[in-house]
Design a protein around this motif. Structure first.
Motif, short mmCIF file in Angstrom:
data_model
loop_
_atom_site.label_atom_id
_atom_site.label_comp_id
_atom_site.label_asym_id
_atom_site.label_seq_id
_atom_site.Cartn_x
_atom_site.Cartn_y
_atom_site.Cartn_z
N PRO A 60 34.07 -17.66 -30.82
CA PRO A 60 34.48 -16.32 -30.38
C PRO A 60 33.50 -15.23 -30.78
CG PRO A 60 35.89 -17.09 -32.16
CD PRO A 60 35.08 -18.26 -31.71
N LEU A 61 32.76 -15.45 -31.87
CA LEU A 61 31.77 -14.44 -32.26
C LEU A 61 30.71 -14.26 -31.18
CD1 LEU A 61 30.59 -12.44 -34.24
CD2 LEU A 61 29.57 -14.35 -35.52
N ARG A 62 30.35 -15.34 -30.51
CA ARG A 62 29.41 -15.24 -29.40
C ARG A 62 29.97 -14.30 -28.32
NH1 ARG A 62 25.84 -19.67 -29.22
NH2 ARG A 62 25.66 -19.44 -26.98
N GLY A 63 31.27 -14.48 -28.02
CA GLY A 63 31.90 -13.64 -27.01
C GLY A 63 32.04 -12.20 -27.45
N ILE A 64 32.28 -11.98 -28.73
CA ILE A 64 32.43 -10.62 -29.26
C ILE A 64 31.11 -9.85 -29.15
CG2 ILE A 64 32.81 -9.27 -31.37
CD1 ILE A 64 34.84 -11.50 -32.16
N ILE A 65 30.03 -10.47 -29.58
CA ILE A 65 28.72 -9.81 -29.52
C ILE A 65 28.35 -9.50 -28.06
CG2 ILE A 65 26.25 -10.09 -29.96
CD1 ILE A 65 27.02 -11.83 -32.39
N THR A 66 28.63 -10.44 -27.17
CA THR A 66 28.33 -10.24 -25.76
C THR A 66 29.18 -9.12 -25.16
OG1 THR A 66 27.75 -12.58 -25.54
CG2 THR A 66 28.16 -11.36 -23.51
N ALA A 67 30.47 -9.10 -25.50
CA ALA A 67 31.35 -8.04 -25.00
C ALA A 67 30.92 -6.67 -25.52
CB ALA A 67 32.79 -8.33 -25.40
N GLN A 68 30.50 -6.61 -26.78
CA GLN A 68 30.03 -5.33 -27.34
C GLN A 68 28.88 -4.77 -26.53
OE1 GLN A 68 29.10 -6.45 -31.39
NE2 GLN A 68 31.02 -5.62 -32.18
N GLN A 69 28.05 -5.63 -26.00
CA GLN A 69 26.86 -5.19 -25.28
C GLN A 69 27.09 -4.95 -23.80
OE1 GLN A 69 23.90 -8.18 -26.13
NE2 GLN A 69 23.83 -7.72 -28.32
N HIS A 70 28.08 -5.65 -23.22
CA HIS A 70 28.16 -5.65 -21.76
C HIS A 70 29.49 -5.19 -21.14
CE1 HIS A 70 24.26 -7.68 -21.29
NE2 HIS A 70 24.61 -8.39 -22.35
N LEU A 71 30.57 -5.13 -21.91
CA LEU A 71 31.86 -4.75 -21.31
C LEU A 71 31.82 -3.33 -20.77
CD1 LEU A 71 34.92 -5.34 -20.80
CD2 LEU A 71 35.34 -4.24 -23.00
N SER A 148 36.71 -1.27 -35.53
CA SER A 148 35.32 -0.86 -35.75
C SER A 148 34.32 -1.69 -34.96
CB SER A 148 34.98 -0.95 -37.25
OG SER A 148 35.13 -2.28 -37.72
N ALA A 149 34.75 -2.85 -34.47
CA ALA A 149 33.86 -3.72 -33.71
C ALA A 149 34.14 -3.72 -32.22
CB ALA A 149 33.96 -5.16 -34.25
N LEU A 150 35.09 -2.90 -31.75
CA LEU A 150 35.39 -2.86 -30.32
C LEU A 150 34.17 -2.43 -29.52
CD1 LEU A 150 38.90 -1.12 -30.16
CD2 LEU A 150 38.39 -3.52 -29.64
N PRO A 151 34.00 -3.00 -28.32
CA PRO A 151 32.94 -2.50 -27.44
C PRO A 151 33.08 -0.99 -27.22
CG PRO A 151 33.87 -4.53 -26.58
CD PRO A 151 34.73 -4.13 -27.74
N LYS A 152 31.97 -0.29 -27.20
CA LYS A 152 31.99 1.17 -27.10
C LYS A 152 32.73 1.66 -25.86
CE LYS A 152 27.89 2.17 -29.89
NZ LYS A 152 26.52 2.75 -29.91
N SER A 153 32.66 0.91 -24.78
CA SER A 153 33.30 1.38 -23.55
C SER A 153 34.82 1.45 -23.69
CB SER A 153 32.92 0.49 -22.36
OG SER A 153 33.48 -0.80 -22.49
N ILE A 154 35.40 0.64 -24.58
CA ILE A 154 36.85 0.74 -24.82
C ILE A 154 37.16 2.08 -25.49
CG2 ILE A 154 38.79 -0.22 -26.13
CD1 ILE A 154 37.68 -2.97 -25.68
N LEU A 155 36.29 2.52 -26.37
CA LEU A 155 36.51 3.76 -27.11
C LEU A 155 36.22 5.00 -26.28
CD1 LEU A 155 34.85 2.69 -30.49
CD2 LEU A 155 37.24 2.47 -29.82
N THR A 156 35.35 4.87 -25.29
CA THR A 156 34.90 6.05 -24.53
C THR A 156 35.48 6.15 -23.12
OG1 THR A 156 32.91 4.88 -23.76
CG2 THR A 156 32.73 6.14 -25.81
N SER A 157 36.09 5.08 -22.63
CA SER A 157 36.54 5.06 -21.23
C SER A 157 37.86 5.78 -21.02
CB SER A 157 36.67 3.61 -20.75
OG SER A 157 37.70 2.96 -21.48
N GLY A 158 38.63 6.00 -22.10
CA GLY A 158 39.95 6.59 -21.94
C GLY A 158 41.03 5.56 -21.70
N CYS A 159 40.70 4.25 -21.83
CA CYS A 159 41.71 3.22 -21.64
C CYS A 159 42.69 3.21 -22.82
CB CYS A 159 41.04 1.85 -21.49
SG CYS A 159 40.20 1.29 -22.98
N ARG A 160 43.74 2.41 -22.70
CA ARG A 160 44.79 2.38 -23.73
C ARG A 160 44.73 1.09 -24.54
NH1 ARG A 160 46.99 4.80 -19.12
NH2 ARG A 160 47.99 6.81 -19.48
#
Length: 333
Positions: A60-71, A148-160
């Motif tokens: 899952p760490l592979r998926g987390i790092i990838t999601a942080q960069q691309h989601l 603290s590790a969520l992909p930035k787009s989750i924090l900036t997109s206005g999603c819930r």
């Protein structure tokens, strides 16, 4: 005349080869990053890895790092976040049913034939399995990723974001039972005492447990319109009221007519622990878990009770967990 099927020209084939090559290079780079991280004894596989202050199994760490960069999250998306074994399966069923209640009737509902984890995939599993440049187009996803590790787009997109917190002793016991059943056969069993020591020092999957909870609790105070903090025990004791909270927060509030027609009660019954466990799909079959291990659906429904820890923990163990909880959660009410 024979049917004409679309074919790829040489340019598109070359592009696919290049994309495949880039993906292999990316995966190798991930392997190098992960191999250099601090390690601790794993609960299911051999190792957990320390990344950005939290411990993760390798896959899952592979998926987390990838999601942080691309989601690329969207304002209409909803993310269900839990630490493992704190009600994930139940809340996936609840949120899926609430958000899709106008699409299905209760005789043909997907949850009758599909496990909740297939209805609401894990973000890190999707990104561990797919090309890093792909983007899930689903309005509801789940994850165990710390705030603290969520992909930035989750924090900036206005999603819930809906976060579920469960009492730590129950979480620990459920986690120990769950991982013991999935632990690789070539590894020795992990005794309860050994698991407790790892849990208390923070080296559990997606732990430290207390830091994970505090990250979302603080975020819910700072951004109450975007982060909903729910307690598992509150949902158990007052399911009707908290189902309404989930619906309102996710942008799908129940109408007065729906309440009069008993829609909330029907959803709660459909998603109850007893109802889900009794379904044939949840007695057989398996699916890929957040740790990238294929999990028999049947072990996802062990107890679901509040206070089951009393059957396993000694007085000394209870004191050990409670002391950490008291210190870490002194400001959490």
């Amino acid at each position: 005349m024979a049917a004409a099927f679309p074919t790829q020209n040489s340019d598109s084939l070359e592009c696919n080869k290049q994309e495949e090559g880039n993906n292999k290079t990316y995966q190798k780079d991930l392997d190098l990053i992960i191999s250099a991280l601090p390690k601790e004894k794993g609960w299911i596989s051999e190792n957990n890895h320390l990344y950005q202050g939290f411990w993760y199994p390798t896959a899952p760490l592979r998926g987390i790092i990838t999601a942080q960069q691309h989601l690329k999250a969207r304002p209409t998306d909803v993310f269900l976040v839990t630490i493992p074994k704190s009600g994930t399966t139940w809340f996936k069923a609840l949120l899926f049913s609430i958000m899709n209640r106008t699409h299905y009737d209760y005789h043909t509902h997907p949850l009758l034939t599909t496990n909740p984890h297939e209805c609401v995939p894990f973000l890190e599993v999707m990104y561990a399995n797919e090309n890093p440049n792909s983007n899930p187009n689903l309005p509801l996803l789940s994850t165990h990723i710390p705030y603290s590790a969520l992909p930035k787009s989750i924090l900036t997109s206005g999603c819930r974001v809906v976060y579920v917190f469960r009492e730590p002793k129950d979480t620990f016991i459920s986690l120990w039972h769950f991982t013991s059943k999935l632990r690789r056969k070539e590894l020795p069993p992990m005794p309860l005492g050994e698991a407790l020591e790892l849990f208390c020092k923070g080296a559990s999957p997606y732990g430290p447990f207390w830091d994970h909870v505090l990250g979302y609790w603080k975020a819910s105070l700072e951004r109450p319109d975007r982060v909903l903090f729910l307690k598992y025990e509150d949902m158990k004791s007052e399911p009707y009221a908290h189902a309404k909270r989930l619906a309102e927060f996710s942008g799908h509030p129940f109408s007065l007519e729906e309440e009069k027609e008993g829609v909330i009660g029907k959803i709660l019954e459909l998603c109850s622990f007893e109802s889900l466990r009794s379904l044939e799909v949840n007695k057989t079959g398996s699916q890929c878990s957040s740790t990238m291990v294929f999990v028999p659906n049947s072990i996802l429904f062990r107890q679901g009770k509040v206070g089951d820890w009393k059957n396993y923990l000694t007085a000394e163990m209870i004191e050990q967990i409670d002391q950490i909880t008291k210190e870490k959660f002194k400001d959490l009410v």
